[in-house]
Design a protein around this motif. Structure first.
Motif, PDB file in Angstrom:
ATOM      1  N   ALA A  44       0.844  -1.192   0.000  1.00 43.00           N
ATOM      2  CA  ALA A  44       0.000   0.000   0.000  1.00 43.00           C
ATOM      3  C   ALA A  44       0.886   1.251   0.000  1.00 43.00           C
ATOM      4  N   ALA A  45       0.262   2.435   0.076  1.00 42.19           N
ATOM      5  CA  ALA A  45       0.961   3.703  -0.166  1.00 42.19           C
ATOM      6  C   ALA A  45       2.195   3.913   0.703  1.00 42.19           C
ATOM      7  N   GLU A  46       2.042   3.749   2.023  1.00 43.27           N
ATOM      8  CA  GLU A  46       3.171   4.009   2.920  1.00 43.27           C
ATOM      9  C   GLU A  46       4.345   3.089   2.611  1.00 43.27           C
ATOM     10  N   ASP A  47       4.045   1.832   2.384  1.00 43.95           N
ATOM     11  CA  ASP A  47       5.128   0.883   2.107  1.00 43.95           C
ATOM     12  C   ASP A  47       5.752   1.094   0.740  1.00 43.95           C
ATOM     13  N   MET A  48       5.003   1.699  -0.178  1.00 44.75           N
ATOM     14  CA  MET A  48       5.597   2.040  -1.473  1.00 44.75           C
ATOM     15  C   MET A  48       6.533   3.242  -1.329  1.00 44.75           C
ATOM     16  N   VAL A  49       6.247   4.158  -0.414  1.00 42.65           N
ATOM     17  CA  VAL A  49       7.195   5.231  -0.107  1.00 42.65           C
ATOM     18  C   VAL A  49       8.509   4.615   0.363  1.00 42.65           C
ATOM     19  N   LEU A  50       8.418   3.688   1.302  1.00 41.61           N
ATOM     20  CA  LEU A  50       9.621   3.069   1.851  1.00 41.61           C
ATOM     21  C   LEU A  50      10.320   2.186   0.819  1.00 41.61           C
ATOM     22  N   THR A  51       9.538   1.506  -0.004  1.00 45.22           N
ATOM     23  CA  THR A  51      10.130   0.688  -1.066  1.00 45.22           C
ATOM     24  C   THR A  51      10.971   1.558  -1.994  1.00 45.22           C
ATOM     25  N   HIS A  52      10.427   2.709  -2.395  1.00 39.99           N
ATOM     26  CA  HIS A  52      11.186   3.608  -3.266  1.00 39.99           C
ATOM     27  C   HIS A  52      12.423   4.140  -2.550  1.00 39.99           C
ATOM     28  N   ALA A  53      12.256   4.555  -1.299  1.00 40.48           N
ATOM     29  CA  ALA A  53      13.391   5.096  -0.551  1.00 40.48           C
ATOM     30  C   ALA A  53      14.509   4.069  -0.425  1.00 40.48           C
ATOM     31  N   ILE A  54      14.152   2.808  -0.244  1.00 42.74           N
ATOM     32  CA  ILE A  54      15.144   1.745  -0.104  1.00 42.74           C
ATOM     33  C   ILE A  54      15.794   1.392  -1.443  1.00 42.74           C
ATOM     34  N   LEU A  55      14.969   1.116  -2.450  1.00 38.82           N
ATOM     35  CA  LEU A  55      15.502   0.618  -3.719  1.00 38.82           C
ATOM     36  C   LEU A  55      16.192   1.701  -4.535  1.00 38.82           C
ATOM     37  N   SER A  56      15.705   2.931  -4.470  1.00 41.05           N
ATOM     38  CA  SER A  56      16.330   4.003  -5.238  1.00 41.05           C
ATOM     39  C   SER A  56      17.688   4.376  -4.662  1.00 41.05           C
ATOM     40  N   ARG A  57      17.900   4.041  -3.401  1.00 34.96           N
ATOM     41  CA  ARG A  57      19.169   4.353  -2.734  1.00 34.96           C
ATOM     42  C   ARG A  57      20.046   3.114  -2.592  1.00 34.96           C
ATOM     43  N   ALA A  58      19.544   1.987  -3.076  1.00 38.26           N
ATOM     44  CA  ALA A  58      20.271   0.720  -2.973  1.00 38.26           C
ATOM     45  C   ALA A  58      20.655   0.413  -1.525  1.00 38.26           C
ATOM     46  N   ALA A  59      19.746   0.764  -0.595  1.00 38.15           N
ATOM     47  CA  ALA A  59      19.984   0.465   0.815  1.00 38.15           C
ATOM     48  C   ALA A  59      19.874  -1.038   1.036  1.00 38.15           C
ATOM     49  N   ALA A  60      20.700  -1.558   1.908  1.00 38.15           N
ATOM     50  CA  ALA A  60      20.754  -3.008   2.151  1.00 38.15           C
ATOM     51  C   ALA A  60      19.632  -3.431   3.095  1.00 38.15           C
TER      52      ALA A  60
END
Length: 255
Positions: A44-60
């Motif tokens: 859902a929306a909140e988790d897609m914010v976090l998904t983008h923040a993680i994947l766009s930054r290549a965070a582990a």
């Protein structure tokens, strides 16, 4: 044609840009703190914010979802959209088939409508037990919970200790408003679940989720036949809290 009920985005001003910077710093920091950390995504929306923040930054930080077997087709479709946009395969955890079968045989497939106890038992089988398997061996997990979502989350902290699993737990969007979530999604053109535009701000299993009415809180559509103070599924059990400061070692807050 039905009216688009996508929530309005907050203004993008200096304060919000600073909030985004802090979110990204938080993601980077917690990825550095833990060798094994995962985001539990509802897609859902909140988790897609976090998904983008993680994947766009290549965070582990790994990302998984609980495929309960009762999700909307639109929710399941988000797994494909994440793969197409980010080239990332979200790990899925399913309930144990024998436990689902035993519940249905003993109580009926939709017995969760009959009592809070039977509903929570269904959530335990379809969500809590798979979550425990998903988090086995990790040091910490990340959620998209926000204080604004419901009365049961009003005291939510950015950092907590998950006492049930004895691991750290992070809620990076704890102080974000719904408008800020949607401003971020629009700013970065993040894929979103189409159910949001149909009035579903909080999305769970299909038989347990309805669209909300104007003026209702964002989780009013979850288990709508129950009282407001019982609307949790057992995933979020925590005790002590921790205050985040960039580049600082976490220190438990006083009781």
């Amino acid at each position: 044609m039905s009216q688009d009920r996508t929530p309005a985005a907050a203004p993008v001003d200096a304060a919000f840009e600073a909030k985004i910077e802090r979110l990204h710093a938080f993601i980077d920091e917690i990825a550095k703190r833990h060798a094994r950390i995962k985001l539990a995504s509802s897609l859902a929306a909140e988790d897609m914010v976090l998904t983008h923040a993680i994947l766009s930054r290549a965070a582990a930080i790994g990302i998984f979802s609980l495929n309960t077997g009762r999700l909307h087709a639109e929710t399941l479709g988000m797994i494909d959209r994440v793969r197409e946009r980010y080239g990332y395969e979200i790990e899925q955890f399913h309930p144990q088939a024998d436990a689902v079968e035993a519940y249905a045989k003993a109580h009926g497939l939709n017995a969760f409508y009959e009592s809070v106890e039977l509903r929570k038992r269904c959530c335990e089988i379809r969500k809590v037990e798979p979550l425990n398997r998903a988090l086995a061996g990790v040091e910490a997990w990340v959620t998209g919970q926000r204080r604004e979502q419901s009365v049961t989350r009003a005291e939510l902290h950015e950092e907590e200790h998950d006492a049930a699993r004895n691991i750290a737990k992070y809620n990076p969007l704890a102080d974000w408003s719904e408008g800020e979530v949607w401003a971020y999604l629009a700013m970065y053109d993040v894929p979103v679940n189409p159910l949001h535009a149909r009035g579903y701000p909080s999305i769970g299993c299909e038989p347990c989720t309805r669209a909300v009415r104007p003026g209702e809180d964002s989780r009013a559509g979850r288990w709508w036949w129950e009282s407001r103070d019982s609307k949790e599924c057992g995933l979020h059990v925590t005790t002590s809290t921790i205050q985040f400061a960039p580049n600082a070692t976490p220190t438990p807050a006083s009781a």
